[in-house]
Scaffold this motif. Structure first.
Motif, short mmCIF file in Angstrom:
data_model
loop_
_atom_site.label_atom_id
_atom_site.label_comp_id
_atom_site.label_asym_id
_atom_site.label_seq_id
_atom_site.Cartn_x
_atom_site.Cartn_y
_atom_site.Cartn_z
N ASN A 1 43.31 41.53 35.05
CA ASN A 1 43.79 42.92 35.04
C ASN A 1 44.50 43.26 36.35
OD1 ASN A 1 42.65 43.25 32.53
ND2 ASN A 1 40.97 44.55 33.22
N ARG A 2 43.91 42.85 37.46
CA ARG A 2 44.51 43.11 38.77
C ARG A 2 45.89 42.46 38.86
NH1 ARG A 2 40.46 40.42 42.54
NH2 ARG A 2 42.21 40.59 43.98
N ALA A 3 46.00 41.22 38.40
CA ALA A 3 47.28 40.51 38.47
C ALA A 3 48.33 41.19 37.60
CB ALA A 3 47.08 39.05 38.04
N GLU A 4 47.94 41.61 36.40
CA GLU A 4 48.88 42.28 35.50
C GLU A 4 49.39 43.58 36.10
OE1 GLU A 4 47.67 40.83 30.97
OE2 GLU A 4 46.93 42.76 31.71
N GLN B 1 49.71 41.07 46.07
CA GLN B 1 48.46 41.45 45.42
C GLN B 1 48.23 40.64 44.14
OE1 GLN B 1 48.20 45.72 44.90
NE2 GLN B 1 49.00 46.11 46.95
N ALA B 2 49.30 40.38 43.41
CA ALA B 2 49.18 39.57 42.19
C ALA B 2 48.73 38.16 42.53
CB ALA B 2 50.50 39.54 41.44
N GLU B 3 49.30 37.58 43.58
CA GLU B 3 48.91 36.23 43.99
C GLU B 3 47.47 36.18 44.47
OE1 GLU B 3 50.38 33.33 43.62
OE2 GLU B 3 51.94 34.39 42.51
N ALA B 4 47.03 37.22 45.18
CA ALA B 4 45.64 37.28 45.65
C ALA B 4 44.68 37.32 44.46
CB ALA B 4 45.44 38.49 46.54
N ALA B 5 45.03 38.10 43.45
CA ALA B 5 44.19 38.17 42.24
C ALA B 5 44.13 36.82 41.54
CB ALA B 5 44.73 39.24 41.30
N ARG B 6 45.26 36.12 41.50
CA ARG B 6 45.28 34.81 40.85
C ARG B 6 44.44 33.79 41.61
NH1 ARG B 6 51.33 36.11 40.20
NH2 ARG B 6 51.35 37.12 38.16
N ARG B 7 44.48 33.85 42.93
CA ARG B 7 43.64 32.95 43.72
C ARG B 7 42.16 33.21 43.45
NH1 ARG B 7 47.54 33.97 47.76
NH2 ARG B 7 46.19 35.57 48.70
N ASP B 8 41.80 34.49 43.38
CA ASP B 8 40.40 34.84 43.10
C ASP B 8 39.98 34.30 41.73
OD1 ASP B 8 40.10 36.18 45.49
OD2 ASP B 8 40.50 38.17 44.65
N GLY B 9 40.85 34.48 40.74
CA GLY B 9 40.53 34.00 39.40
C GLY B 9 40.45 32.48 39.33
N ARG C 1 45.91 34.48 30.84
CA ARG C 1 46.37 35.86 31.04
C ARG C 1 46.57 36.14 32.52
NH1 ARG C 1 44.26 41.36 31.10
NH2 ARG C 1 42.11 40.63 31.30
N LEU C 2 45.68 35.61 33.35
CA LEU C 2 45.76 35.78 34.80
C LEU C 2 47.11 35.31 35.33
CD1 LEU C 2 44.13 36.19 37.59
CD2 LEU C 2 43.69 33.74 37.43
N HIS C 3 47.63 34.22 34.76
CA HIS C 3 48.89 33.64 35.23
C HIS C 3 50.09 34.07 34.39
CE1 HIS C 3 47.46 31.04 38.52
NE2 HIS C 3 46.35 30.99 37.83
N GLY C 4 49.89 35.10 33.57
CA GLY C 4 51.02 35.66 32.81
C GLY C 4 51.47 34.81 31.65
#
Length: 252
Positions: free
Chosen positions: A62-65, A75-83, A116-119
């Protein structure tokens, strides 16, 4: 201390899930990671442990989207790293506990969330997750997976009949269980995707309370939806993706 440890998992799960439905993705991710940390050194229910991974990945996706919609690349990249880190940890857990019954379902769900995290919408991944939950007799997480399956089908311009089937199955479960937040999301997705639910229910609270200003100005429902996204700063391409229409149509 043992009493506290017994409830650490369920409490963290409840906090994370509530935050997700309220749109507080950062809080949901934090609740998930804090819950996992609390369970790390306890002899706790592994089900709570693995479900926290799924909730954390959903929050990261959700954060990445939302960051991508705002063009906040960092911010999108940070969310993807966390996921990514969560999925790696869950895979290690699954490898270490291959006899644990819920792991295949959670792992399938997390892999779909990772797409979904990576679009990358992944209808097959969500269908697999739903099937795993259904095999365990868990209708609610199965319905949530069917919701995301329908969303991915619409995003990839796949068969509308399949999207309608997935949405209808999830909606029936949500109505039967009284799962109001899930039901609302399903009805909004059906509205955005122009998919007719098999048995339309009474208008949701969100629909009933919507202001009638747009209608008084002669705007169609679709024009009002586009206008709201324009006001939120979305580009034509982003509007097209969210409403499952072409950028050209959104521009018009």
């Amino acid at each position: 201390a043992q009493f506290d440890a017994q409830f650490a998992g369920p409490l963290a799960t409840a906090r994370a899930e509530l935050a997700l439905w309220e749109g507080r993705d950062h809080d949901a991710f934090q609740a998930s990671t804090e819950g996992l940390a609390a369970l790390a050194h306890t002899v706790a229910d592994e089900g709570a442990d693995s479900v926290l991974f799924a909730l954390g990945l959903a929050a990261a996706a959700n954060r990445a989207e939302r960051a991508s919609a705002r063009r906040a690349t960092d911010q999108a990249e940070a969310a993807r790293r966390d996921g990514d880190q969560l999925l790696t940890r869950l895979q290690a857990l699954a490898d270490a506990h291959t006899s644990f019954a819920m792991t295949p379902a959670v792992l399938a769900q997390c892999r779909a969330e990772h797409s979904r995290l990576h679009g990358h919408p992944n209808p097959a991944g969500w269908a697999a997750a739903a099937a795993e939950w259904e095999a365990l007799g868990q209708p609610y997480p199965a319905a949530c997976a069917r919701w995301r399956e329908a969303e991915a089908l619409l995003a990839t311009k796949a068969s509308r009949a399949r999207a309608e089937q997935a949405l209808g199955a999830a909606h029936a479960v949500a109505v039967r269980l009284g799962a109001v937040p899930l039901r609302r999301e399903l009805e909004l997705l059906a509205q955005r995707g122009r998919v007719r639910l098999e048995a339309p229910a009474e208008p949701s609270a969100a629909t009933a309370e919507a202001p009638s200003v747009a209608a008084s100005l002669g705007l169609t429902q679709r024009e009002a939806e586009v206008l709201a996204l324009v006001a939120a700063g979305r580009t034509n391409r982003q509007i097209g993706q969210e409403l499952f229409i072409t950028p050209k149509t959104a521009g018009v």
